[in-house]
Design an enzyme around this catalytic site. Structure first.
Site, PDB file in Angstrom:
ATOM      1  N   ALA A  77       0.852  -1.198   0.000  1.00 33.94           N
ATOM      2  CA  ALA A  77       0.000   0.000   0.000  1.00 33.94           C
ATOM      3  C   ALA A  77       0.878   1.234   0.000  1.00 33.94           C
ATOM      4  O   ALA A  77       1.997   1.227   0.515  1.00 33.94           O
ATOM      5  CB  ALA A  77      -0.905   0.006   1.223  1.00 33.94           C
ATOM      6  N   ALA A 137       0.429   5.297   1.008  1.00 27.90           N
ATOM      7  CA  ALA A 137      -0.453   6.275   1.639  1.00 27.90           C
ATOM      8  C   ALA A 137       0.180   7.657   1.580  1.00 27.90           C
ATOM      9  O   ALA A 137       1.177   7.880   0.890  1.00 27.90           O
ATOM     10  CB  ALA A 137      -0.747   5.866   3.076  1.00 27.90           C
ATOM     11  N   SER A 138      -0.369   8.572   2.337  1.00 29.24           N
ATOM     12  CA  SER A 138       0.043   9.971   2.244  1.00 29.24           C
ATOM     13  C   SER A 138       1.426  10.224   2.805  1.00 29.24           C
ATOM     14  O   SER A 138       2.152  11.082   2.314  1.00 29.24           O
ATOM     15  CB  SER A 138      -0.969  10.846   2.977  1.00 29.24           C
ATOM     16  OG  SER A 138      -1.082  10.422   4.329  1.00 29.24           O
ATOM     17  N   ALA A 143       3.662   7.449   3.944  1.00 29.66           N
ATOM     18  CA  ALA A 143       4.610   6.355   3.765  1.00 29.66           C
ATOM     19  C   ALA A 143       4.020   5.292   2.854  1.00 29.66           C
ATOM     20  O   ALA A 143       2.843   5.348   2.483  1.00 29.66           O
ATOM     21  CB  ALA A 143       4.958   5.751   5.127  1.00 29.66           C
ATOM     22  N   GLN A 144       4.862   4.347   2.496  1.00 28.20           N
ATOM     23  CA  GLN A 144       4.384   3.162   1.794  1.00 28.20           C
ATOM     24  C   GLN A 144       4.909   1.929   2.509  1.00 28.20           C
ATOM     25  O   GLN A 144       5.909   1.973   3.221  1.00 28.20           O
ATOM     26  CB  GLN A 144       4.761   3.178   0.322  1.00 28.20           C
ATOM     27  CG  GLN A 144       6.240   3.098   0.010  1.00 28.20           C
ATOM     28  CD  GLN A 144       6.479   3.341  -1.474  1.00 28.20           C
ATOM     29  OE1 GLN A 144       5.932   4.295  -2.059  1.00 28.20           O
ATOM     30  NE2 GLN A 144       7.292   2.493  -2.109  1.00 28.20           N
ATOM     31  N   ASP A 181      -7.425   7.969  13.826  1.00 25.63           N
ATOM     32  CA  ASP A 181      -7.521   7.911  12.368  1.00 25.63           C
ATOM     33  C   ASP A 181      -8.091   6.572  11.891  1.00 25.63           C
ATOM     34  O   ASP A 181      -7.435   5.842  11.141  1.00 25.63           O
ATOM     35  CB  ASP A 181      -6.128   8.133  11.775  1.00 25.63           C
ATOM     36  CG  ASP A 181      -6.170   8.521  10.311  1.00 25.63           C
ATOM     37  OD1 ASP A 181      -7.232   8.981   9.848  1.00 25.63           O
ATOM     38  OD2 ASP A 181      -5.146   8.343   9.614  1.00 25.63           O
TER      39      ASP A 181
END
Length: 935
Positions: free
Chosen positions: A127, A129-130, A132-133, A285
């Site tokens: 995945a 994301a904003s 990190a990956q 979150d």
């Protein structure tokens, strides 16, 4: 990040925001001329068009904007479908960063080569994301892990985006004041940077895992979730145990594995309820990308990503729990107290609307297909609230739109509401309906009851409020309270004056069954018929000021009263409970008990009532009618409102502002003790023998039900705010004891209350003021307050100008300094007790003098003691001969054993004759008869 990039990002954000704003405004005008399906089609195309604009911008800018998009993509309960379907792409499918960048960051952070760290590393990320990956990998020791790697340069981007987001929110608040999201963005600006340190996230992950794993299967609040183990962390790299799971947006796999989506979301909700209400440490979150579902039955949820994790104080945790339960039960008092405790300040007193808004937070979630209906329902609710706001504030429609009723919104509560919204969006995304009130209630109750689990406090210091001991008697009293314990005491205050000095000022226990905050000296207790003693004092004060005579017929000062055979009823008949109106309004109270909240109508009904017996012929206790009868006399004789007379006659001269009320004002709810009943004693109440002093509507068959229902009624906000001068006084024991110390000294005001009592008696503003109403940032407030208004900020005027034969300044402090007595008559005690010159005005050998219960010793001889007790155990009284006054306030209504033990101990220690009211076998007044269950 260079200056050019900063400016470029800022321009792109503002340009798209402006384009979308103008687009919606234009369509808003356009659809006014469209009809039916065409209007819907126009809006659908508008939503899709602007959703694409938002998506493209967020993908281009990444950083914070992706996180915002992820949040919006979960709000299927309130956002148009176009936004949900378009923005879902942001949850986990962003363009990945290059493998070279990822490896470089890992090696730099961990100080080893990729070969030394991993025996296998999957190049394609699981995945992106904003921030990190995530890549799957195998450690050299064979452990299967995931490696979370922070994007290079993302920290600078996030911090810059926060500034841009803040600017956008400021602009929206200026253009559309009803949409002011500044509190939310301010809290986000504070919390978001924490996500940029993966060491912080690692520790959060360990803490949440430890908290949730401590519950066992026998615990009804245990939760069943999985959280990956932390293997290694640095600021930019986090290595976690690999858990094989299904993503929540993979509906096909969820169906194939037979996952019960209803149970799944319920368990996630339970996990968050545990984190919030039990642990006070929760992930802020919970969007779908931060969850997996175990492929192995029973398909437990897997919780991921604890970067944005919020820690809240015990006080905030309790306040959030109280807000939840208050919303569930419609308890306005508890809701306002919760707001005060959490630091949420309102600019306008609209408790019913506040409750409706709070209920919205905890409303059931709905499937995404009901989003349109939800939007409409929320909009309808908002319009109703706006209408109520305009009526309350007298603002016009435009001003009301620019008016923000919230003065301060605590950051902790903002993250909390964000979590609730994300959870609601999660359930909508999965098309399940979650009943939050059922799922979260046990956790909220557990939080509040947990502090109350003190069946026997280990030591007095853990239960009795930490305040100095004034005397040996007080030390022994505290030992007694500890011995009685929390089985019989929920909350209590005891205060006593001897020879004008405070010798006892003790508070112990908690404010309520679901309110673990400690009782303090300034806590306010409902004291029921103790209020009659205060009300009677006002009548005596007016007689002392020559505004009234005891022998005067009430009809002489209250013309509407002199009908239906009431023309011969005198003031002394009311004070002595011999007016024959003991059952007045009894039938009305049965049919419409809330009528007693209407002061004017209650007075009107009393004036039309008919006596059951001839005035002066029988002494029959006026349970509720006493207050309205005296209240009508007070207002007609003084020409002032009841509460104005109360403030002038008692509150201000005794310097007990903020601690004695008959009808509480807005703004003091956080200090109110909540009533409950000793359920063990209810069975004893059932054995109450019929007594001639009890009106027909309080016979034995109804007695237990009435006593059990009293707290329910008198805990409500509308009752507490009403003027019911026979039953709904709210005061602290120290204010009540000071009042009786003055009565016992023939009206001489005692020296200032003990300086050891904190906060100081009289330090509270008697009528708190809400923050000023501000309708526009551009509009400067003008100060039109005159000097006279400033001087009279207490909001009262004097009934007469000859008090103490001094002229009065406009200053309250000057008034207090000059007033040394509240009565001029040095033999006022005879009037209170109906002795001496006043003996002909009372019922022969009756229990009451003129408004006060007069006490005898255990041998039946009349003492120089008088006072008034209330249902449930609160009391106030004084002994003239021994210059002694005492008050006890309790919030656990019982058979009076606690009060009796307290008074017996104090009187024995001081050598004060024990009034029969508090002896084991002496004659009791009507309230103590109900309280003690004896005739």
């Amino acid at each position: 990040m260079g200056l050019g990039n900063i400016i470029s990002r800022r321009l792109k954000v503002f340009a798209i925001a402006l384009i979308i704003y103008v687009d919606y405004k234009a369509v808003q005008r356009r659809v006014q001329w469209a009809k039916g399906s065409k209007k819907n089609t126009i809006w659908e195309k508008t939503h899709e068009r602007n959703a694409r604009r938002v998506l493209n911008l967020m993908i281009e800018l990444e950083g914070l904007w992706v996180k915002l998009g992820q949040y919006l993509s979960t709000r299927a309960d309130v956002l148009p479908e176009a936004y949900i379907s378009v923005l879902k792409q942001l949850q986990d499918s962003l363009p990945p960063r290059s493998l070279k960048e990822v490896c470089r960051t890992i090696e730099k952070e961990l100080g080893k080569s990729m070969k030394d760290l991993f025996s296998g590393f999957v190049h394609t990320p699981l995945a992106t994301a904003s921030i990190a990956q995530v890549h799957r990998a195998t450690m050299q020791d064979g452990r299967e892990v995931v490696v979370k790697v922070q994007h290079d340069g993302v920290k600078e981007i996030i911090l810059e985006d926060l500034k841009n987001a803040k600017s956008i929110v400021d602009w929206i608040a200026w253009a559309e004041p009803q949409y002011d999201f500044n509190p939310m963005i301010d809290e986000w600006c504070k919390e978001a940077p924490k996500e940029l340190d993966f060491n912080h996230e690692a520790e959060n992950t360990r803490t949440v895992a430890r908290n949730l794993s401590q519950s066992n299967s026998s615990d009804p609040n245990s939760v069943h979730v999985m959280i990956p183990e932390v293997i290694l962390s640095t600021e930019k790299v986090l290595i976690l145990e690999y858990m094989d799971g299904i993503r929540l947006n993979d509906n096909e796999s969820l169906e194939a594995h037979g996952v019960d989506k209803q149970k799944l979301v319920e368990e996630i909700t339970r996990a968050y309820a545990h984190q919030i209400y039990i642990d006070g440490f929760f992930n802020g979150d919970p969007h779908p990308g931060n969850f997996l579902v175990s492929k192995v039955p029973p398909h437990y949820p897997i919780l991921l990503d604890f970067g944005l994790t919020k820690s809240i104080s015990s006080s905030m945790k309790q306040a959030l729990a109280k807000m939840f339960l208050a919303s569930a039960e419609g308890d306005l008092v508890a809701l306002l107290a919760a707001f005060s405790q959490m630091g949420l300040k309102l600019r306008v007193d609209m408790p019913q609307q506040a409750l409706e808004i709070a209920k919205i937070f905890f409303r059931n979630s709905t499937p995404a297909k009901e989003a349109t209906e939800n939007i409409k329902a929320l909009q309808d609710q908002r319009e109703r609230n706006m209408k109520a706001l305009r009526e309350k504030t007298k603002l016009n429609e435009k001003e009301a739109q620019r008016f923000n009723p919230v003065d301060a919104f605590p950051g902790d509560a903002i993250i909390f509401t964000r979590v609730l919204n994300l959870l609601r969006g999660l359930s909508s995304t999965l098309n399940v309906r979650i009943v939050y009130l059922e799922i979260m209630r046990p956790f909220a109750e557990s939080t509040l009851q947990g502090t109350m689990m003190m069946h026997e406090p280990a030591s007095s210091s853990q239960w009795i409020y930490d305040s100095p001991i004034h005397s040996d008697v007080e030390a022994r009293l505290r030992e007694l309270l500890h011995d009685i314990g929390t089985d019989k005491i929920l909350g209590i205050q005891v205060c006593a004056y001897k020879d004008g000095k405070v010798i006892i000022d003790t508070a112990a226990g908690r404010l309520g069954k679901y309110d673990p905050r400690p009782i303090q000296p300034d806590s306010l207790f409902p004291v029921f018929s103790v209020t009659k003693g205060i009300t009677a004092g006002l009548v005596h004060w007016l007689v002392d000021k020559k505004k009234l005579r005891f022998e005067e017929t009430i009809a002489n000062i209250w013309p509407n009263f002199g009908n239906n055979k009431k023309d011969l009823i005198q003031v002394n008949h009311v004070l002595n409970h011999t007016s024959g109106l003991h059952n007045a309004m009894g039938d009305v109270m049965k049919d419409d008990p809330l009528l007693m909240c209407d002061w004017e109508e209650s007075l009107n009904r009393i004036s039309k009532s008919t006596p059951d017996t001839e005035p002066g012929s029988l002494q029959l206790y006026h349970y509720l009618s006493f207050g309205w009868l005296c209240g009508g006399i007070i207002e007609h004789a003084s020409g002032k409102k009841f509460q104005q007379v109360l403030e002038e006659a008692i509150i201000h001269p005794l310097n007990i502002e903020g601690e004695m009320y008959i009808g509480i004002p807005p703004g003091i709810e956080s200090r109110l003790a909540t009533l409950t009943v000793d359920m063990d004693d209810i069975e004893k109440v059932m054995q109450q023998r019929q007594n001639a002093d009890i009106p027909a509507n309080l016979t034995r068959s109804d007695l237990a039900q009435i006593v059990a229902g009293v707290p329910v009624v008198f805990n409500t906000l509308n009752i507490r705010r009403s003027i019911i001068p026979a039953a709904n006084g709210h005061c602290s024991a120290r204010a009540l004891a000071r009042y009786y110390a003055a009565l016992g000294a023939a009206g001489q005001i005692p020296p200032p209350h003990s300086s050891n009592s904190k906060p100081s008696l009289g330090s509270h503003v008697h009528i708190p003021k809400l923050p000023s109403i501000t309708v526009s940032k551009k509009k400067k407030a003008t100060n039109n307050t005159t000097s006279a208004q400033k001087a009279n900020s207490k909001g009262y005027t004097l009934v007469s100008s000859n008090t103490n034969k001094h002229e009065h300044d406009d200053s309250d402090n000057d008034i207090r300094r000059k007033v040394t007595r509240i009565f001029e008559n040095k033999t006022i005690h005879d009037a209170f007790m109906g002795t001496g010159d006043f003996s002909g005005l009372i019922y022969p050998d009756g229990k009451f003098g003129l408004g006060f219960r007069r006490y005898r010793n255990t041998d039946g001889n009349l003492l120089t003691s008088f006072g008034h007790s209330g249902l449930g155990g609160s009391t106030g009284f004084c002994d003239v001969e021994n210059n002694f006054a005492m008050a006890v306030t309790v919030n656990k209504m019982s058979l009076g054993g606690v009060t009796r033990s307290v008074v017996q101990l104090v009187c024995a220690e001081l050598g004060i004759p024990l009034p029969d009211e508090f002896s084991s076998s002496g004659d009791k007044g009507p309230d103590m008869q109900l309280t003690l269950g004896s005739s």
